[in-house]
Design a protein around this motif. Structure first.
Motif, PDB file in Angstrom:
ATOM      1  N   HIS A 145       0.703  -1.137   0.153  1.00 16.97           N
ATOM      2  CA  HIS A 145       0.094   0.060   0.006  1.00 16.97           C
ATOM      3  C   HIS A 145       0.875   1.211   0.001  1.00 16.97           C
ATOM      4  O   HIS A 145       0.296   2.364   0.263  1.00 16.97           O
ATOM      5  N   HIS A 146       1.996   1.202  -0.006  1.00 15.68           N
ATOM      6  CA  HIS A 146       2.975   2.250  -0.273  1.00 15.68           C
ATOM      7  C   HIS A 146       4.084   2.016  -1.211  1.00 15.68           C
ATOM      8  O   HIS A 146       4.530   1.160  -1.377  1.00 15.68           O
ATOM      9  N   GLU A 205      -5.580   1.176  -3.529  1.00 18.64           N
ATOM     10  CA  GLU A 205      -4.623   0.235  -2.779  1.00 18.64           C
ATOM     11  C   GLU A 205      -3.690   1.354  -1.927  1.00 18.64           C
ATOM     12  O   GLU A 205      -2.930   0.886  -1.132  1.00 18.64           O
ATOM     13  N   LEU A 206      -3.612   2.430  -2.353  1.00 18.05           N
ATOM     14  CA  LEU A 206      -2.603   3.574  -1.947  1.00 18.05           C
ATOM     15  C   LEU A 206      -2.909   4.009  -0.638  1.00 18.05           C
ATOM     16  O   LEU A 206      -4.183   4.568  -0.409  1.00 18.05           O
ATOM     17  N   ASP A 207      -2.262   4.004   0.192  1.00 18.09           N
ATOM     18  CA  ASP A 207      -2.396   4.536   1.496  1.00 18.09           C
ATOM     19  C   ASP A 207      -1.382   5.872   1.938  1.00 18.09           C
ATOM     20  O   ASP A 207      -1.574   6.454   3.023  1.00 18.09           O
ATOM     21  N   ALA A 208      -0.866   6.109   0.923  1.00 21.17           N
ATOM     22  CA  ALA A 208      -0.111   7.298   1.043  1.00 21.17           C
ATOM     23  C   ALA A 208       0.365   7.795  -0.591  1.00 21.17           C
ATOM     24  O   ALA A 208       0.226   6.871  -1.413  1.00 21.17           O
TER      25      ALA A 208
END
Lengths: 430, 324
Positions: B254-255, B283-286
């Motif tokens: 996710h990063h 899916e990206l957390d940042a």
């Protein structure tokens, strides 16, 4: 502190690009009331008076009298509290010159301050992943505190909201702690949650869900006979599967259980409740088999007959909702598992007995209707293996959750929500 | 298995393909009698003769046009451009000829040539001999662009490139030529367009090619000491891009940190970042972090050059920032 931007949308007609700020009726720090005149601007047609939208304090003026402001620009801020806003945004960098069209000075220019906290509205700042998990788990992000940069809500913040008391060290995958006969146990509470996987799977089907279940509860994920590390031959019928499970539980000295079953494991769970050999406290079923005749027979045969990861992947993808992809290496791992156990023939025989001619040859509806404990059914609306319409056969006392965008494996596709619903069933028993 | 330097692995690939296929021939500046400034073609003129290993005058434009026409007329030329910095002189042949004939002549023309070149900084070679221009090349549809980071991939991918019927730009790095690694024996082909996971991790994914892979692996070691588990994906091929490998990794971590030795603006790192948003936004957390060269020419001063180049420390810092 909530801030309310003062702006003028499409002032004076759609061809206007800018307005002239004529006069401010308040100065920074002044108390204002909703409906008060706050600023007068001149448009192509006339002077326009802009009223305060909220009660509060005028905390910031971004365009002084005599300045031109683009239509839509924030002219100033009204805040709920007296605290003054800091940096005015009057000197926003021109995006064209920031793009580095020419010259060394551009090469060295500081990047546009996109990371300045956006104090101008109440928009929730959250990562796409956090938003997706919250959506699937039905959590309102407005109640979640973000710990990322600029207060951004990240995955960890949603996870904390889902389970405010996480265990300090969760088991890292199931295989490392698997005990005899493929039984996996964690936690310490007296009545365990027993999880039964679906046809062709194994206990690792619960890998995503297990760490999200409460820390104070014991969980047992079983490998059904003919599956995973269980060396026993596949059973002949759902009843035999249920007997096998009850034998295992008896051998572990377990008399009371919460049952969670997926697909074939769901049917097995229901059969287990009819046996009366263990005291079942609650039942959570994920896309259970046995509630109707239809089943995607080509999926089942494809699953048992595929001999290469690529071929298997084509079939396994049908487990998921539309447009979802399997984790890389998943199909290869399943093939390796099947070859390791050498149970392909046994699985095909089980298919012949349970799912011949694309039909589920067993009816679990009577067992479901006979339940007298909290019962919950979770089904993906996009299930392409067993149609979600079977959920309509659930009795009135059962809670039914139909998950949009989810296929046949909610525990893989919506693990957070699945874990939450399992725990709600378990906790409802007191 | 044999321990080989990256340059030796390339040499072995050229030798094997020339021995197997008489239509393969090499040309470039100083590649014959001198054996190439980086010794990649050492000994090949002696072995295969002057008609199959040709020294040419300095004219990248003429040389690339020659590769195009030689490929069209049934041979498999392998052209060496000594420094990627001079690729712009080859661009007309690539953009207006090699990449489009297949389309405008309805697939009737094959274009099986390889343009080998090397780029990248870190050797104090100044603004005209240190650039990584892979973004410029990967921008052109109809051309494959690959950049292996290990000796094994260097050999397997060069063999694949020579056998490919499309033009392939094969990017090497001056600081990789002396890197040693195990190279499988025999006729091993590494398919173009497949990424390799060099390090499994669960917290953040580092995506890189060529020398930047080496830096990413070092960064993963540094991050491990920080208690962070970094996954290192060697993309190996810039175009075609292994999007599945990228999405799979990000679905796990996710990063993402994308690394490219070229310039930032309109660069390959920007393309990777946009691709991630196209296919893995949820899916990206940042935000995706980019580690690139700043938008400046590379200075001759070696300390300044080193300060500018992307490296393991910068990759580590970017990874830590995305995890905040």
């Amino acid at each position: 502190m909530a801030n309310h931007p003062i702006s003028i949308e499409s002032a004076g007609g759609e061809y206007m690009e800018a307005v002239l700020v004529v006069s401010w009726a308040a100065k920074p720090g002044d108390r204002v009331k909703a409906g008060d005149l706050i600023v007068t601007v001149e448009t192509a047609k006339a002077a326009t008076e802009v009223e305060a939208s909220h009660d509060g304090w005028l905390t910031r003026i971004d365009f002084a009298e005599g300045q031109e402001a683009p239509v839509g620009a924030v002219l100033g801020l009204i805040s709920d509290t007296e605290e003054m806003a800091t940096e005015p945004i009057a000197s926003q960098p021109d995006p064209v010159s920031a793009a580095g069209t020419s010259g060394l000075e551009n090469a060295f220019a500081a990047p546009v301050a996109a990371s300045t906290p956006r104090a101008t509205d109440d928009r929730i700042i959250a990562s796409p992943l956090a938003r997706r998990i919250a959506r699937q788990a039905g959590i309102d992000l407005a109640g979640v505190t973000g710990t990322g940069p600029n207060g951004r809500i990240k995955q960890r913040d949603v996870a904390r909201a889902l389970d405010p008391h996480p265990a300090p060290a969760r088991p890292k995958g199931l295989s490392s702690t698997s005990g005899a006969a493929g039984i996996m146990a964690t936690g310490s509470r007296l009545i365990p949650i027993v999880l039964l996987h679906g046809f062709g799977a194994d206990k690792s089907a619960w890998r995503q869900v297990l760490p999200l279940l409460g820390k104070d509860i014991e969980t047992l994920a079983l490998d059904l006979p003919g599956h995973g590390s269980s060396t026993d031959q596949p059973a002949d019928s759902i009843e035999q599967l249920a007997y096998w499970v009850s034998d295992k539980l008896e051998a572990e000295g377990i008399e009371h259980v919460h049952l969670v079953g997926h697909s074939l494991g769901g049917a097995t769970a229901l059969a287990l409740t009819s046996l009366g050999r263990v005291a079942v406290q609650s039942v959570t079923l994920l896309a259970p088999a046995g509630l109707g005749p239809e089943i995607n027979g080509s999926f089942i045969t494809g699953l048992t007959r595929s001999e290469t990861p690529d071929a298997l992947e084509r079939w396994l993808t049908l487990m998921l909702g539309e447009n979802a992809a399997l984790p890389q290496g998943y199909a290869a791992a399943v093939i390796r598992q099947i070859e390791k156990i050498g149970n392909r023939g046994a699985l095909e025989a089980l298919v012949g007995r349970l799912f011949a001619h694309d039909t589920q040859a067993f009816d679990m509806v009577p067992a479901l209707k006979a339940l007298s404990v909290p019962t919950r059914i979770i089904w993906g609306r996009s299930d392409r293996v067993i149609p979600a319409s079977h959920a309509a056969r659930a009795p009135d006392f059962a809670a039914v959750h139909l998950l949009p965008g989810v296929g046949h494996v909610p525990q893989m596709e919506a693990p957070a929500l699945t874990a939450r619903l399992i725990m709600e069933t378990v906790r409802s028993t007191g | 298995m044999a321990l080989m330097r990256y340059a030796e692995a390339l040499n072995a690939a050229l030798r094997e393909e020339m021995a197997a296929d008489p239509s393969v021939f090499l040309f470039g500046e100083d590649i014959g009698r001198y054996g190439g400034v980086f010794k990649v073609t050492k000994g090949l003129m002696e072995e295969f003769g002057e008609s199959r290993v040709r020294d040419t005058p300095i004219s990248e434009q003429a040389m690339t046009a020659m590769a195009v026409t030689a490929a069209m007329t049934g041979t498999r030329p392998v052209l060496e451009i000594m420094y990627a910095d001079f690729i712009p002189l080859s661009l007309d042949a690539l953009v207006n000829q090699a990449s489009i004939y297949n389309y405008i002549w309805d697939g009737k023309v094959k274009m099986p040539f390889v343009l080998r070149t090397q780029g990248g900084g870190g050797s104090g070679a100044g603004a005209q001999h240190s650039k990584a221009l892979d973004s410029m090349l990967a921008h052109i549809p109809g051309i494959k662009v690959v950049a292996p980071s290990t000796p094994a991939d260097a050999k397997g991918m060069l063999k694949a490139a020579i056998r490919d019927d499309q033009p392939v730009v094969f990017l090497e790095h001056k600081l990789l030529y002396n890197v040693r690694g195990e190279v499988p024996d025999g006729d091993i082909i590494v398919p173009l367009g497949k990424a390799a996971t060099l390090r499994e991790g669960k917290d953040v994914s580092l995506f890189a090619t060529s020398k930047m892979v080496v830096e990413a692996v070092k960064a993963a070691d540094l991050l491990q000491a920080d208690g962070i588990s970094a996954e290192v994906i060697d993309l190996r091929s810039l175009r075609p891009l292994d999007v599945n490998a990228i999405v799979t990794s990000i679905s796990k971590t996710h990063h993402a940190v994308v690394v490219n030795e070229g310039w930032r603006f309109c660069g390959y790192a920007a393309e990777l970042s946009a691709t991630i948003m196209d296919f893995a936004f949820d899916e990206l957390d940042a935000p995706v972090a980019r580690v690139t060269l700043p938008d400046m020419p590379i200075p001759y001063s070696e300390p300044l050059e080193i300060a500018m180049l992307p490296n393991a420390d910068k990759i580590r810092a970017a990874a830590l920032a995305t995890l905040k």
